[in-house]
Design a protein around this motif. Sequence first.
Motif, short mmCIF file in Angstrom:
data_model
loop_
_atom_site.label_atom_id
_atom_site.label_comp_id
_atom_site.label_asym_id
_atom_site.label_seq_id
_atom_site.Cartn_x
_atom_site.Cartn_y
_atom_site.Cartn_z
N ASN A 173 0.85 -1.19 0.00
CA ASN A 173 0.00 0.00 0.00
C ASN A 173 0.89 1.24 0.00
N THR A 174 1.49 1.51 -1.14
CA THR A 174 2.48 2.58 -1.23
C THR A 174 1.86 3.96 -1.00
N ALA A 175 0.60 4.15 -1.38
CA ALA A 175 -0.03 5.46 -1.19
C ALA A 175 -0.14 5.79 0.29
N SER A 176 -0.60 4.84 1.09
CA SER A 176 -0.73 5.09 2.53
C SER A 176 0.62 5.24 3.19
N ARG A 177 1.58 4.42 2.81
CA ARG A 177 2.90 4.50 3.42
C ARG A 177 3.57 5.83 3.08
N ARG A 178 3.39 6.30 1.85
CA ARG A 178 3.94 7.60 1.47
C ARG A 178 3.27 8.72 2.25
N ALA A 179 1.94 8.61 2.43
CA ALA A 179 1.22 9.64 3.18
C ALA A 179 1.68 9.67 4.64
N LEU A 180 1.91 8.50 5.23
CA LEU A 180 2.39 8.45 6.60
C LEU A 180 3.76 9.11 6.73
N THR A 181 4.65 8.84 5.78
CA THR A 181 5.98 9.44 5.82
C THR A 181 5.89 10.95 5.71
N ARG A 182 5.06 11.43 4.79
CA ARG A 182 4.91 12.87 4.62
C ARG A 182 4.27 13.53 5.84
N ALA A 183 3.48 12.77 6.57
CA ALA A 183 2.86 13.30 7.78
C ALA A 183 3.83 13.36 8.95
N GLY A 184 5.00 12.70 8.81
CA GLY A 184 6.00 12.74 9.87
C GLY A 184 6.24 11.44 10.59
N PHE A 185 5.55 10.37 10.19
CA PHE A 185 5.78 9.06 10.81
C PHE A 185 7.13 8.50 10.38
N VAL A 186 7.70 7.64 11.24
CA VAL A 186 8.92 6.90 10.90
C VAL A 186 8.64 5.42 11.11
N ARG A 187 9.48 4.57 10.51
CA ARG A 187 9.28 3.12 10.63
C ARG A 187 9.42 2.67 12.08
N ASP A 188 8.66 1.64 12.42
CA ASP A 188 8.63 1.14 13.78
C ASP A 188 8.61 -0.38 13.75
N GLN A 189 8.90 -0.98 14.88
CA GLN A 189 8.78 -2.42 15.02
C GLN A 189 7.33 -2.77 15.28
N GLY A 190 6.92 -3.95 14.86
CA GLY A 190 5.56 -4.39 15.10
C GLY A 190 5.33 -5.76 14.49
N PRO A 191 4.19 -6.37 14.77
CA PRO A 191 3.89 -7.70 14.21
C PRO A 191 3.96 -7.68 12.69
#
Length: 218
Positions: A173-191
């Motif tokens: 889901n590249t659109a959502s992942r790109r939007a999250l990055t532009r919003a200021g999110f960074v990669r995290d650990q998770g299931p």
Amino acid sequence: MVWSLFRRSRTGTGLPVPGRCAPGRHVLATGRLLLFTPRTRLDVAAALAASADAEAQRWLGTQADEVLPDPGTRRALLAWRPAGDDGRRIPRVLAEPYTPAPDGPLLLVCVRRSDLSYAGALEFQPRDGEMGGWLAPGCRGQGLGAELFRAGLELAHTHLGLATARAGAEPGNTASRRALTRAGFVRDQGPSRHTLPDGRVIDAVWHRHDTASPSRCR
């Protein structure tokens, strides 16, 4: 899964105003979107209509009883304006007040500030600080996803008093992942696997955003 103030004088509407939250209800704005806790059943129905097409459901996997299968019904709902702000009288069943559940996820419907059209919705689970969101078909591919998730961060950090907010997305889901990055999110650990509401199990990548000074709205 991821799955400037509103100018009342310009629109002359009775929509909520950012900065005027109430117990269990929130209002916030970005440059192009106004987000608020639904006030009527129309707000909720339009939020569901914005996410019911096949493209959105590929990623969201909403439970079957919450999906509006008829495209005509979805278009009709999205053609309305909240609280009849386009001058049309809302059918009685849709004008009924909506009361959010006290312990469930928070739902904020969003509208375009330019024309008050329904644009999508944001979901937030205060218990674990996870958010998701979606845009109506006519609002995708315009950079509004980043605004939607920035609003989610504002909700988490300055309305709910949470230091950390998280969001998950399918790797493809590249659109959502790109939007999250532009919003200021960074990669995290998770299931690495996640079960959608409809029971599908998908691969997942996780993102997070932190603040050192969380606060709550009045």
